[in-house]
Scaffold this active site. Structure first.
Site, mmCIF file in Angstrom:
data_model
loop_
_atom_site.group_PDB
_atom_site.id
_atom_site.type_symbol
_atom_site.label_atom_id
_atom_site.label_comp_id
_atom_site.label_asym_id
_atom_site.label_seq_id
_atom_site.Cartn_x
_atom_site.Cartn_y
_atom_site.Cartn_z
ATOM 1 N N LYS A 43 0.755 -1.101 0.004
ATOM 2 C CA LYS A 43 -0.184 0.013 0.233
ATOM 3 C C LYS A 43 1.038 1.246 -0.037
ATOM 4 C CE LYS A 43 -3.523 1.966 2.940
ATOM 5 N NZ LYS A 43 -2.833 3.351 2.992
ATOM 6 N N ASN A 67 -13.208 4.528 -6.050
ATOM 7 C CA ASN A 67 -12.694 4.731 -4.888
ATOM 8 C C ASN A 67 -12.107 5.894 -4.556
ATOM 9 O OD1 ASN A 67 -9.467 4.634 -4.291
ATOM 10 N ND2 ASN A 67 -9.898 3.571 -6.175
ATOM 11 N N SER A 68 -12.108 6.631 -3.535
ATOM 12 C CA SER A 68 -11.498 7.828 -3.159
ATOM 13 C C SER A 68 -10.796 7.649 -1.709
ATOM 14 C CB SER A 68 -12.497 9.278 -3.137
ATOM 15 O OG SER A 68 -11.939 10.410 -2.637
ATOM 16 N N GLY A 70 -7.695 8.434 -0.561
ATOM 17 C CA GLY A 70 -7.046 9.334 -0.175
ATOM 18 C C GLY A 70 -5.623 9.197 0.584
ATOM 19 N N CYS A 127 -0.080 11.217 -8.381
ATOM 20 C CA CYS A 127 -0.564 11.922 -7.186
ATOM 21 C C CYS A 127 -0.307 13.396 -7.395
ATOM 22 C CB CYS A 127 0.005 11.552 -5.853
ATOM 23 S SG CYS A 127 1.779 11.719 -5.824
ATOM 24 N N THR A 190 -5.922 4.650 -11.674
ATOM 25 C CA THR A 190 -7.408 4.405 -11.976
ATOM 26 C C THR A 190 -7.880 5.866 -12.774
ATOM 27 O OG1 THR A 190 -7.744 5.694 -9.712
ATOM 28 C CG2 THR A 190 -8.044 3.436 -9.794
ATOM 29 N N GLY A 262 -5.700 -5.809 -9.087
ATOM 30 C CA GLY A 262 -6.197 -4.968 -7.918
ATOM 31 C C GLY A 262 -7.775 -5.253 -7.675
#
EC number: 1.3.-.-
Length: 313
Positions: A43, A67-68, A70, A127, A190, A262
């Site tokens: 992760k 998904n969010s 964060g 990111c 994603t 995933g």
């Protein structure tokens, strides 16, 4: 016997199947035989502690999920002290995924995780870069090149650059990552998306938008992976919508050296092992002795058709 081993981005894998970052943890050892995986991908870890995004963080949609999350994280110090030792008992390469919001932050965390027991560093340049108005590093070639050069100076370990699909310049970004020192590319993260609950008229996710993963994105990411394979000399790792061995085979045939699984693991925790078994069965049934020989075997006619389409476009 089929030889499933592959060389990928500076390390040797027993087979080309590994988890996508954020979908894997050591607790899976209670369910599946982790030793069978080609690599472990952790992760994503960040320099400091992060709480993650507000809930809801996950929403099911037709053909996949949003998904969010964060990137919640305990921070790099806790990761080095607690997480890396968990994998020391396995004879499987450990790939550490990292994220930061500035090039210097990326270089610092990369330097800190370059410790014994880590085989490679996957850099999540999908990111946001706070020095570029929050745009993802990998949205543009110039920011990709700048951050990869910083990272390359920070470690001698193999670097895998995880690209974003949310760009119209994926081949140029891939080339910039290679020029900056990447040893492999992970294509891709994603796709930015959203959904709405028509009963409440609210977004399904707490942050409104999130990342779409699952079968719905496979044709898009497969196309991007194919483009990247043709644009660079370093290995490409396909990541997007892989639910079965057939999905993984598509990525290998277009030129990917390995794949990451995933969303499928959330649906079926043993999905990665099912993919590995399916790849071996396919090779045996088709008289393929080494799975590495399957990589890049897309027909010449398909290549020619692709070139014609690009010339028209």
């Amino acid at each position: 016997m089929v030889d499933l081993s592959v060389d990928c981005g500076g390390i040797r894998l027993a087979n080309p199947v590994m988890p996508a970052s954020g979908t894997f943890a050591s607790e899976l050892a209670d369910i599946i035989e982790l030793q069978r995986l080609g690599a472990f991908v952790t992760k994503t870890v960040t320099p400091g502690k992060r709480q993650g995004n507000p809930t809801p963080r996950v929403s099911e949609v037709p053909g996949g999920m949003l998904n969010s999350i964060g990137i919640p994280s305990k921070g790099v110090d806790a990761f080095i002290a607690e997480t890396i030792p968990l994998y020391a008992g396995f004879d499987v390469p450990l790939v550490v995924s990292i994220s930061a919001d500035t090039p210097d932050g990326f270089a610092d965390i990369c330097r800190r995780v370059s410790v014994s027991g880590v085989a490679a560093v996957e850099v999540n340049i999908s990111c946001p870069n706070i020095e570029d108005d929050g745009r993802a590093f990998a949205m543009r070639p110039e920011t990709t090149l700048a951050v990869m050069r910083k990272l390359r100076q920070a470690t001698d370990l193999p670097l895998w650059a995880k690209l974003t699909p949310n760009t119209g310049e994926i081949p140029a970004v891939a080339q910039a990552a290679e020029e900056g020192g990447a040893d492999a590319l992970v294509v891709a993260n994603t796709i930015l998306a959203m959904s709405v609950d028509i009963r409440t008229r609210r977004a399904s996710l707490g942050r409104v938008m999130g990342g779409l993963s699952g079968p719905a994105i496979k044709p898009i990411i497969l196309r991007m992976a194919y483009q990247c394979v043709r644009a660079v000399q370093i290995p490409v790792i396909g990541c997007g919508g892989i639910m079965t061995a057939a999905d993984a085979l598509e990525y290998l045939i277009v030129g990917c050296r390995a794949v990451q699984v995933g969303t499928a693991t959330f649906v079926h925790p043993g999905a990665m092992l099912t993919v590995i078994d399916g790849l071996e069965d396919y090779c045996r049934q088709n008289g393929i002795a080494r799975i590495a020989d399957l990589t890049g075997t897309l027909s010449a006619e398909a290549h020619d058709a692709s070139l014609e389409w690009e010339a028209i476009a």
